[in-house]
Motif scaffolding. Structure first.
Motif, PDB file in Angstrom:
ATOM      1  N   LYS A 136      -7.514  33.225  49.651  1.00 55.36           N
ATOM      2  CA  LYS A 136      -6.242  33.130  48.905  1.00 55.36           C
ATOM      3  C   LYS A 136      -6.417  32.362  47.595  1.00 55.36           C
ATOM      4  O   LYS A 136      -7.171  31.390  47.531  1.00 55.36           O
ATOM      5  CB  LYS A 136      -5.178  32.449  49.768  1.00 55.36           C
ATOM      6  CG  LYS A 136      -4.766  33.269  50.997  1.00 55.36           C
ATOM      7  CD  LYS A 136      -3.686  32.551  51.777  1.00 55.36           C
ATOM      8  CE  LYS A 136      -3.064  33.391  52.868  1.00 55.36           C
ATOM      9  NZ  LYS A 136      -3.945  33.775  53.976  1.00 55.36           N
ATOM     10  N   THR A 137      -5.692  32.834  46.583  1.00 49.31           N
ATOM     11  CA  THR A 137      -5.811  32.216  45.270  1.00 49.31           C
ATOM     12  C   THR A 137      -4.484  32.336  44.521  1.00 49.31           C
ATOM     13  O   THR A 137      -3.675  33.227  44.809  1.00 49.31           O
ATOM     14  CB  THR A 137      -6.979  32.893  44.487  1.00 49.31           C
ATOM     15  OG1 THR A 137      -7.019  32.347  43.185  1.00 49.31           O
ATOM     16  CG2 THR A 137      -6.835  34.374  44.372  1.00 49.31           C
ATOM     17  N   LEU A 138      -4.255  31.437  43.588  1.00 49.38           N
ATOM     18  CA  LEU A 138      -3.088  31.543  42.696  1.00 49.38           C
ATOM     19  C   LEU A 138      -3.558  31.263  41.278  1.00 49.38           C
ATOM     20  O   LEU A 138      -4.378  30.353  41.072  1.00 49.38           O
ATOM     21  CB  LEU A 138      -2.007  30.517  43.093  1.00 49.38           C
ATOM     22  CG  LEU A 138      -1.253  30.788  44.398  1.00 49.38           C
ATOM     23  CD1 LEU A 138      -0.427  29.575  44.813  1.00 49.38           C
ATOM     24  CD2 LEU A 138      -0.359  32.020  44.261  1.00 49.38           C
ATOM     25  N   PRO A 139      -3.073  32.016  40.259  1.00 46.42           N
ATOM     26  CA  PRO A 139      -3.530  31.794  38.886  1.00 46.42           C
ATOM     27  C   PRO A 139      -3.126  30.404  38.387  1.00 46.42           C
ATOM     28  O   PRO A 139      -1.976  29.990  38.545  1.00 46.42           O
ATOM     29  CB  PRO A 139      -2.816  32.879  38.072  1.00 46.42           C
ATOM     30  CG  PRO A 139      -2.362  33.901  39.069  1.00 46.42           C
ATOM     31  CD  PRO A 139      -2.121  33.154  40.348  1.00 46.42           C
ATOM     32  N   CYS A 140      -4.083  29.692  37.771  1.00 49.53           N
ATOM     33  CA  CYS A 140      -3.810  28.295  37.377  1.00 49.53           C
ATOM     34  C   CYS A 140      -2.752  28.193  36.274  1.00 49.53           C
ATOM     35  O   CYS A 140      -2.154  27.139  36.093  1.00 49.53           O
ATOM     36  CB  CYS A 140      -5.096  27.578  36.998  1.00 49.53           C
ATOM     37  SG  CYS A 140      -5.900  28.201  35.525  1.00 49.53           S
ATOM     38  N   LYS A 141      -2.496  29.314  35.560  1.00 47.68           N
ATOM     39  CA  LYS A 141      -1.491  29.207  34.488  1.00 47.68           C
ATOM     40  C   LYS A 141      -0.111  28.834  35.040  1.00 47.68           C
ATOM     41  O   LYS A 141       0.713  28.258  34.345  1.00 47.68           O
ATOM     42  CB  LYS A 141      -1.422  30.495  33.657  1.00 47.68           C
ATOM     43  CG  LYS A 141      -0.926  31.707  34.409  1.00 47.68           C
ATOM     44  CD  LYS A 141      -0.836  32.914  33.483  1.00 47.68           C
ATOM     45  CE  LYS A 141      -0.378  34.154  34.240  1.00 47.68           C
ATOM     46  NZ  LYS A 141      -0.320  35.351  33.440  1.00 47.68           N
ATOM     47  N   TYR A 142       0.128  29.142  36.341  1.00 46.03           N
ATOM     48  CA  TYR A 142       1.441  28.843  36.904  1.00 46.03           C
ATOM     49  C   TYR A 142       1.610  27.369  37.299  1.00 46.03           C
ATOM     50  O   TYR A 142       2.673  26.966  37.764  1.00 46.03           O
ATOM     51  CB  TYR A 142       1.724  29.761  38.093  1.00 46.03           C
ATOM     52  CG  TYR A 142       1.862  31.212  37.668  1.00 46.03           C
ATOM     53  CD1 TYR A 142       2.831  31.588  36.745  1.00 46.03           C
ATOM     54  CD2 TYR A 142       1.011  32.195  38.160  1.00 46.03           C
ATOM     55  CE1 TYR A 142       2.950  32.912  36.329  1.00 46.03           C
ATOM     56  CE2 TYR A 142       1.124  33.523  37.755  1.00 46.03           C
ATOM     57  CZ  TYR A 142       2.098  33.873  36.841  1.00 46.03           C
ATOM     58  OH  TYR A 142       2.215  35.175  36.431  1.00 46.03           O
ATOM     59  N   LEU A 143       0.548  26.575  37.127  1.00 48.13           N
ATOM     60  CA  LEU A 143       0.682  25.135  37.399  1.00 48.13           C
ATOM     61  C   LEU A 143       1.615  24.463  36.396  1.00 48.13           C
ATOM     62  O   LEU A 143       2.108  23.366  36.614  1.00 48.13           O
ATOM     63  CB  LEU A 143      -0.696  24.456  37.315  1.00 48.13           C
ATOM     64  CG  LEU A 143      -1.689  24.742  38.448  1.00 48.13           C
ATOM     65  CD1 LEU A 143      -3.100  24.361  38.020  1.00 48.13           C
ATOM     66  CD2 LEU A 143      -1.301  23.969  39.707  1.00 48.13           C
ATOM     67  N   TYR A 144       1.841  25.153  35.240  1.00 43.75           N
ATOM     68  CA  TYR A 144       2.529  24.487  34.129  1.00 43.75           C
ATOM     69  C   TYR A 144       3.985  24.919  33.943  1.00 43.75           C
ATOM     70  O   TYR A 144       4.344  25.478  32.927  1.00 43.75           O
ATOM     71  CB  TYR A 144       1.738  24.706  32.827  1.00 43.75           C
ATOM     72  CG  TYR A 144       0.329  24.184  32.939  1.00 43.75           C
ATOM     73  CD1 TYR A 144       0.042  22.866  32.645  1.00 43.75           C
ATOM     74  CD2 TYR A 144      -0.699  25.006  33.394  1.00 43.75           C
ATOM     75  CE1 TYR A 144      -1.252  22.372  32.779  1.00 43.75           C
ATOM     76  CE2 TYR A 144      -1.989  24.522  33.543  1.00 43.75           C
ATOM     77  CZ  TYR A 144      -2.257  23.209  33.232  1.00 43.75           C
ATOM     78  OH  TYR A 144      -3.527  22.726  33.389  1.00 43.75           O
ATOM     79  N   THR A 184      -6.597  27.091  43.561  1.00 42.68           N
ATOM     80  CA  THR A 184      -5.585  27.044  42.496  1.00 42.68           C
ATOM     81  C   THR A 184      -6.145  26.863  41.089  1.00 42.68           C
ATOM     82  O   THR A 184      -5.449  27.140  40.112  1.00 42.68           O
ATOM     83  CB  THR A 184      -4.561  25.920  42.773  1.00 42.68           C
ATOM     84  OG1 THR A 184      -5.277  24.718  43.044  1.00 42.68           O
ATOM     85  CG2 THR A 184      -3.669  26.253  43.949  1.00 42.68           C
ATOM     86  N   GLU A 185      -7.394  26.358  40.976  1.00 45.66           N
ATOM     87  CA  GLU A 185      -7.920  26.155  39.612  1.00 45.66           C
ATOM     88  C   GLU A 185      -9.429  25.952  39.635  1.00 45.66           C
ATOM     89  O   GLU A 185      -9.969  25.384  40.569  1.00 45.66           O
ATOM     90  CB  GLU A 185      -7.260  24.913  38.985  1.00 45.66           C
ATOM     91  CG  GLU A 185      -7.602  24.718  37.511  1.00 45.66           C
ATOM     92  CD  GLU A 185      -7.097  23.381  36.979  1.00 45.66           C
ATOM     93  OE1 GLU A 185      -6.302  23.397  36.035  1.00 45.66           O
ATOM     94  OE2 GLU A 185      -7.479  22.324  37.514  1.00 45.66           O
ATOM     95  N   ASN A 186     -10.079  26.407  38.577  1.00 47.36           N
ATOM     96  CA  ASN A 186     -11.484  26.067  38.300  1.00 47.36           C
ATOM     97  C   ASN A 186     -11.538  25.335  36.974  1.00 47.36           C
ATOM     98  O   ASN A 186     -10.828  25.696  36.034  1.00 47.36           O
ATOM     99  CB  ASN A 186     -12.345  27.332  38.159  1.00 47.36           C
ATOM    100  CG  ASN A 186     -12.523  28.027  39.481  1.00 47.36           C
ATOM    101  OD1 ASN A 186     -12.789  27.386  40.495  1.00 47.36           O
ATOM    102  ND2 ASN A 186     -12.379  29.342  39.491  1.00 47.36           N
ATOM    103  N   SER A 187     -12.407  24.336  36.929  1.00 54.42           N
ATOM    104  CA  SER A 187     -12.574  23.605  35.680  1.00 54.42           C
ATOM    105  C   SER A 187     -14.079  23.536  35.399  1.00 54.42           C
ATOM    106  O   SER A 187     -14.771  22.691  35.969  1.00 54.42           O
ATOM    107  CB  SER A 187     -11.968  22.219  35.881  1.00 54.42           C
ATOM    108  OG  SER A 187     -11.645  21.659  34.683  1.00 54.42           O
ATOM    109  N   HIS A 188     -14.545  24.492  34.578  1.00 55.14           N
ATOM    110  CA  HIS A 188     -15.989  24.598  34.358  1.00 55.14           C
ATOM    111  C   HIS A 188     -16.499  23.514  33.427  1.00 55.14           C
ATOM    112  O   HIS A 188     -15.838  23.160  32.441  1.00 55.14           O
ATOM    113  CB  HIS A 188     -16.340  25.975  33.779  1.00 55.14           C
ATOM    114  CG  HIS A 188     -16.118  27.083  34.760  1.00 55.14           C
ATOM    115  ND1 HIS A 188     -14.883  27.671  34.935  1.00 55.14           N
ATOM    116  CD2 HIS A 188     -16.941  27.660  35.657  1.00 55.14           C
ATOM    117  CE1 HIS A 188     -14.964  28.588  35.883  1.00 55.14           C
ATOM    118  NE2 HIS A 188     -16.204  28.600  36.344  1.00 55.14           N
ATOM    119  N   LYS A 189     -17.690  23.022  33.753  1.00 51.74           N
ATOM    120  CA  LYS A 189     -18.352  21.984  32.956  1.00 51.74           C
ATOM    121  C   LYS A 189     -19.590  22.610  32.313  1.00 51.74           C
ATOM    122  O   LYS A 189     -20.263  23.433  32.948  1.00 51.74           O
ATOM    123  CB  LYS A 189     -18.748  20.804  33.858  1.00 51.74           C
ATOM    124  CG  LYS A 189     -17.605  20.297  34.748  1.00 51.74           C
ATOM    125  CD  LYS A 189     -16.426  19.801  33.939  1.00 51.74           C
ATOM    126  CE  LYS A 189     -15.163  19.640  34.743  1.00 51.74           C
ATOM    127  NZ  LYS A 189     -13.994  19.273  33.956  1.00 51.74           N
TER     128      LYS A 189
END
Ligand code: AVI
Length: 322
Positions: free
Chosen positions: A31-39, A281-286
């Protein structure tokens, strides 16, 4: 009256898209949700709180780089440059830079929120009255909004993309986005972009599991938003925030872990959750400096130079379209 009707229709269209994305993401095996909806409004406020927190070093260290090197950065642009900021939000980071620039041609913030843009435009016009502002409402990852900017002529354009926002895109998506940026620039135009560096997982994980639990509230707010806007019945106490560094993928992943078997209804759909499964809910690539430079090259840019904070946690790259 006409405006009120069209804004009701707009809201309905946005809600349909939101519902479609939520159901699609939650019906996947993982399951996943697009991170743009966090805002949403609450999420954006919580994100601002994260940026102010001691553990989340990214915002602070990026700001330090701008404060230390702003004149040097502005000199790279040269005079009469048009600064374009995709996803500008409240345009907080740009004022210092515009102020350091030699006779800026103007500033074009792009954002999906007209209200936030209007506020920011008013503020900039007040604090920097000599700078022309052309705001564009739209999704910066789609070419339509860029077409609206064609009428603004300039000697040189620079796209300003701070905040490590590029890290929230999967590597292939990041490449697609940077290619879109390049396609809207002429050879020699610039890209000023912030990226968080690969580093010790302890520091990274602390940044996404802050001691005041703001990131936890930010993550859980997504379920609350689905409850409020889509009439779902998520019980937030049945989910826990989890954020960890994935060294192979070089990214911090944010998840909501289900604590107990149960079902949730969203619109007319019932979704089953099993204890231990997560909603990603989100990936934050480094990125390493070399890794990001090669992404720039693959996307149609050549790296010109970069700046780092004194603790070498964060990088601002300057590149030119080729
Ligand atoms: C907006 N973006 C760059 C933030 C990040 O670090 O990926 C969003 C964030 N998520 C949790 N904390 C901050």
């Amino acid at each position: 009256m006409k405006a009120a009707v069209s804004s009701v229709i707009e809201n309905q269209l946005q809600n349909n898209e939101f519902l479609g994305d939520v159901l699609e993401g939650l019906s996947r095996k993982r399951k996943t949700l697009p991170c743009k909806y966090l805002y949403d409004e609450v999420g954006s406020r919580l994100f601002e709180e994260i940026c102010d927190s001691q553990d989340y070093y990214l915002t602070r260290n990026e700001a330090d780089i701008f404060t230390t090197y702003r004149d040097e950065i502005a000199q790279k642009f040269g005079p009469e440059t048009l600064l374009i900021e995709p996803g500008a939000g409240n345009c907080e980071k740009v004022e210092e830079l515009l102020d350091a620039m030699d006779s800026p041609r103007g500033y074009c913030p792009i954002d999906i929120s007209p209200e936030i843009l209007l506020e920011a435009e008013k503020r900039i016009k007040k604090s920097l009255p000599g700078v022309q502002v052309w705001s564009e409402v739209g999704d910066f990852s789609q070419s339509e909004v860029w077409n609206k900017l064609i009428h603004v002529s300039s000697r040189k354009k620079v796209i300003f993309f701070p905040g490590s926002t590029i890290g929230n895109f999967e590597p292939l998506e990041a490449e697609r986005l940077l290619k879109l940026f390049a396609s809207n620039l002429a050879a020699g135009d610039g890209l000023l972009i912030g990226t968080d560096l690969v580093k010790d997982s302890v520091i990274l994980e602390r940044a996404y599991n802050d001691s005041d639990h703001v990131t936890e509230r930010f993550n859980l707010n997504l379920l609350q938003r689905i409850n409020v806007e889509l009439g779902a019945n998520f019980d937030l106490s049945l989910f826990a925030h989890r954020a960890f560094y994935h060294p192979l993928r070089q990214r911090v992943e944010m998840h909501l872990v289900c604590l107990k078997n149960h079902s949730v209804s969203i619109a007319d759909t019932c979704i089953d959750f099993i204890e231990g499964e997560t909603i990603h809910t989100e990936n934050s690539h480094k990125y390493s400096i070399a890794g990001f430079k090669s992404l720039l090259v693959r996307s149609g840019f050549e790296s010109v130079c970069f700046w780092q904070d004194s603790a070498k946690t964060y990088v601002i790259h300057y590149a030119q379209a080729i």
